[in-house]
Motif scaffolding. Sequence first.
Motif, PDB file in Angstrom:
ATOM      1  N   ARG A   1      63.805 -13.271  36.625  1.00 12.00           N
ATOM      2  CA  ARG A   1      63.691 -11.885  36.157  1.00 12.00           C
ATOM      3  C   ARG A   1      63.729 -10.919  37.340  1.00 12.00           C
ATOM      4  N   ALA A   2      63.012 -11.247  38.414  1.00 15.78           N
ATOM      5  CA  ALA A   2      62.994 -10.375  39.593  1.00 15.78           C
ATOM      6  C   ALA A   2      64.380 -10.264  40.213  1.00 15.78           C
ATOM      7  N   LEU A   3      65.103 -11.383  40.279  1.00 14.98           N
ATOM      8  CA  LEU A   3      66.463 -11.350  40.822  1.00 14.98           C
ATOM      9  C   LEU A   3      67.360 -10.500  39.935  1.00 14.98           C
ATOM     10  N   CYS A   4      67.230 -10.657  38.629  1.00 14.88           N
ATOM     11  CA  CYS A   4      68.031  -9.887  37.686  1.00 14.88           C
ATOM     12  C   CYS A   4      67.804  -8.388  37.892  1.00 14.88           C
ATOM     13  N   GLU A   5      66.545  -7.997  38.021  1.00 12.12           N
ATOM     14  CA  GLU A   5      66.238  -6.581  38.243  1.00 12.12           C
ATOM     15  C   GLU A   5      66.799  -6.114  39.580  1.00 12.12           C
ATOM     16  N   SER A   6      66.665  -6.945  40.618  1.00  9.18           N
ATOM     17  CA  SER A   6      67.202  -6.579  41.934  1.00  9.18           C
ATOM     18  C   SER A   6      68.712  -6.391  41.877  1.00  9.18           C
ATOM     19  N   PHE A   7      69.377  -7.264  41.135  1.00 10.96           N
ATOM     20  CA  PHE A   7      70.828  -7.207  41.009  1.00 10.96           C
ATOM     21  C   PHE A   7      71.267  -5.920  40.311  1.00 10.96           C
ATOM     22  N   PHE A   8      70.615  -5.552  39.234  1.00 13.11           N
ATOM     23  CA  PHE A   8      71.026  -4.346  38.521  1.00 13.11           C
ATOM     24  C   PHE A   8      70.538  -3.070  39.202  1.00 13.11           C
ATOM     25  N   GLU A   9      69.459  -3.160  39.953  1.00 12.61           N
ATOM     26  CA  GLU A   9      69.072  -2.013  40.781  1.00 12.61           C
ATOM     27  C   GLU A   9      70.133  -1.739  41.843  1.00 12.61           C
ATOM     28  N   LYS A  10      70.753  -2.798  42.350  1.00 12.16           N
ATOM     29  CA  LYS A  10      71.817  -2.624  43.347  1.00 12.16           C
ATOM     30  C   LYS A  10      73.043  -1.955  42.729  1.00 12.16           C
ATOM     31  N   LEU A  11      73.324  -2.247  41.459  1.00  8.02           N
ATOM     32  CA  LEU A  11      74.412  -1.553  40.765  1.00  8.02           C
ATOM     33  C   LEU A  11      74.063  -0.077  40.565  1.00  8.02           C
ATOM     34  N   ILE A  12      72.828   0.190  40.175  1.00  5.98           N
ATOM     35  CA  ILE A  12      72.372   1.574  40.003  1.00  5.98           C
ATOM     36  C   ILE A  12      72.449   2.319  41.330  1.00  5.98           C
ATOM     37  N   GLU A  13      72.082   1.643  42.408  1.00  6.86           N
ATOM     38  CA  GLU A  13      72.168   2.236  43.749  1.00  6.86           C
ATOM     39  C   GLU A  13      73.615   2.588  44.098  1.00  6.86           C
ATOM     40  N   LEU A  14      74.548   1.703  43.752  1.00  6.03           N
ATOM     41  CA  LEU A  14      75.960   1.987  43.990  1.00  6.03           C
ATOM     42  C   LEU A  14      76.396   3.222  43.223  1.00  6.03           C
ATOM     43  N   HIS A  15      76.024   3.305  41.953  1.00  2.00           N
ATOM     44  CA  HIS A  15      76.440   4.428  41.121  1.00  2.00           C
ATOM     45  C   HIS A  15      75.834   5.752  41.586  1.00  2.00           C
ATOM     46  N   ALA A  16      74.766   5.679  42.378  1.00  2.00           N
ATOM     47  CA  ALA A  16      74.121   6.894  42.879  1.00  2.00           C
ATOM     48  C   ALA A  16      74.720   7.383  44.199  1.00  2.00           C
ATOM     49  N   VAL A  17      75.592   6.604  44.821  1.00  2.00           N
ATOM     50  CA  VAL A  17      76.189   7.010  46.106  1.00  2.00           C
ATOM     51  C   VAL A  17      77.040   8.262  45.913  1.00  2.00           C
ATOM     52  N   ASP A  18      76.876   9.220  46.825  1.00  3.21           N
ATOM     53  CA  ASP A  18      77.701  10.435  46.817  1.00  3.21           C
ATOM     54  C   ASP A  18      79.055  10.075  47.435  1.00  3.21           C
ATOM     55  N   PHE A  19      80.041   9.793  46.596  1.00  2.00           N
ATOM     56  CA  PHE A  19      81.320   9.284  47.115  1.00  2.00           C
ATOM     57  C   PHE A  19      82.066  10.325  47.935  1.00  2.00           C
ATOM     58  N   LYS A  20      81.879  11.594  47.635  1.00  2.00           N
ATOM     59  CA  LYS A  20      82.545  12.631  48.425  1.00  2.00           C
ATOM     60  C   LYS A  20      81.966  12.691  49.834  1.00  2.00           C
ATOM     61  N   ALA A  21      80.655  12.497  49.936  1.00  2.00           N
ATOM     62  CA  ALA A  21      79.993  12.591  51.239  1.00  2.00           C
ATOM     63  C   ALA A  21      80.406  11.471  52.184  1.00  2.00           C
ATOM     64  N   ILE A  22      80.869  10.346  51.664  1.00  2.00           N
ATOM     65  CA  ILE A  22      81.262   9.229  52.532  1.00  2.00           C
ATOM     66  C   ILE A  22      82.782   9.127  52.671  1.00  2.00           C
ATOM     67  N   GLY A  23      83.478  10.180  52.274  1.00  2.00           N
ATOM     68  CA  GLY A  23      84.915  10.225  52.506  1.00  2.00           C
ATOM     69  C   GLY A  23      85.766   9.570  51.443  1.00  2.00           C
ATOM     70  N   LEU A  24      85.201   9.338  50.254  1.00  2.00           N
ATOM     71  CA  LEU A  24      85.963   8.712  49.185  1.00  2.00           C
ATOM     72  C   LEU A  24      86.288   9.683  48.055  1.00  2.00           C
ATOM     73  N   GLY A  25      86.275  10.968  48.361  1.00  2.00           N
ATOM     74  CA  GLY A  25      86.606  11.956  47.337  1.00  2.00           C
ATOM     75  C   GLY A  25      88.023  11.819  46.820  1.00  2.00           C
ATOM     76  N   ASP A  26      88.908  11.224  47.634  1.00  2.00           N
ATOM     77  CA  ASP A  26      90.300  11.031  47.221  1.00  2.00           C
ATOM     78  C   ASP A  26      90.586   9.571  46.876  1.00  2.00           C
ATOM     79  N   PHE A  27      89.524   8.806  46.600  1.00  2.00           N
ATOM     80  CA  PHE A  27      89.695   7.385  46.299  1.00  2.00           C
ATOM     81  C   PHE A  27      90.320   7.166  44.923  1.00  2.00           C
ATOM     82  N   GLY A  28      90.337   8.207  44.135  1.00  2.00           N
ATOM     83  CA  GLY A  28      90.933   8.135  42.805  1.00  2.00           C
ATOM     84  C   GLY A  28      90.699   9.438  42.078  1.00  2.00           C
TER      85      GLY A  28
END
Length: 358
Positions: free
Chosen positions: A139-166
């Motif tokens: 259960r702890a691993l499962c939560e860690s895994f989906f927290e990492k997905l949530i963390e990815l979705h929270a990244v400001d893609f424009k701030a890291i130079g991926l505003g033109d990634f798509g």
Amino acid sequence: MSDATNKKIDVRPGEELNTAEIDAFLKARIGGLKGEPLIRQFASGHSNLTYSIVYENKRLVLRRPPFGTRPKSGHSMIREFRVMNALKPVYPAVPVTHFHVPDEESPLGVEFYVMDEVEGYKIDRDMPAGLNFDAAKNRALCESFFEKLIELHAVDFKAIGLGDFGHPEGYVERQIKGWNGRYEKVITDDVEDFADVRGWLEAKMPAGEVGHAIVHGDYRLDNAILNLADPLKIEAILDWEISALGDPLMDLGNTLAYWSQAGDPDNILAMRMQPSNAPGMMTRREIVDFYQAKTGIDCSHFDFYLIAGVFRLAVILQQIYYRYYHGQTQNKAFATFGQRTNALGHYARSLIEGSNIR
């Protein structure tokens, strides 16, 4: 990292690399490599080809597209390379990348890139026995895994130079129509056309999108490397070939299309690629509730995203099977993929019948 946790095999016939040529190419671009390389393949993965290249003092990984017919926009090595480079400073759970080589400069005749091998536990169909995880740790691993997905979705893609990634606007519509169109191009005599499923997906697309984020596109436990010292920590997420900017619920839907659990049809459970049904792992419903609680995103119409993910998976398998069917790859593991395509299409139908979307 031992082969018990990240299995490697001898290079499959027809997929060999020229060792001397690759050795010279790598040593000209990465300083300090010692000795002659041992080249093997990673056993996992059905899409891009992934090679282990081990020197006396360094472990590298080379990724290249598969042989045979490939979708025009698929199997992009520069896409994987670019997104990992941009993410590394703010989202450390990606490998260190070294360089990308375009088609016209490649000794392989196709583009490829090279990155470091990430040491850690590699999860496949079942949890590594040596971890001795109980239900609480699962259960702890499962939560860690989906927290990492949530963390990815929270990244400001424009701030890291991926505003033109798509072009994130209209992502859902492009995905649905794009995968539907790809399926039409790879139908073989032994699979159904699933026109009803494709029609439902186009008719039931949501009126708007919940937001835009970096979407991994293939976020699975078997694409994760667990930290050697703390296996509850996600050390790296691999396989970024279809990452993009788009609606994060599409990403979650794609992930849960792979998330087999008790009560699923037997032929779907038989395709399980990760230990999603291990004691303590969250169910799909629990994961959606977890994601909604952590992000505040309304997931009340999640059925659409799950069904879209299931049919997309059917298309992916059919694209691979199409190459096998036409003799463009000799990998016998692909021989049953047409049957899997049919199973997933029927599963999508059953989910539509049980959906609250009318």
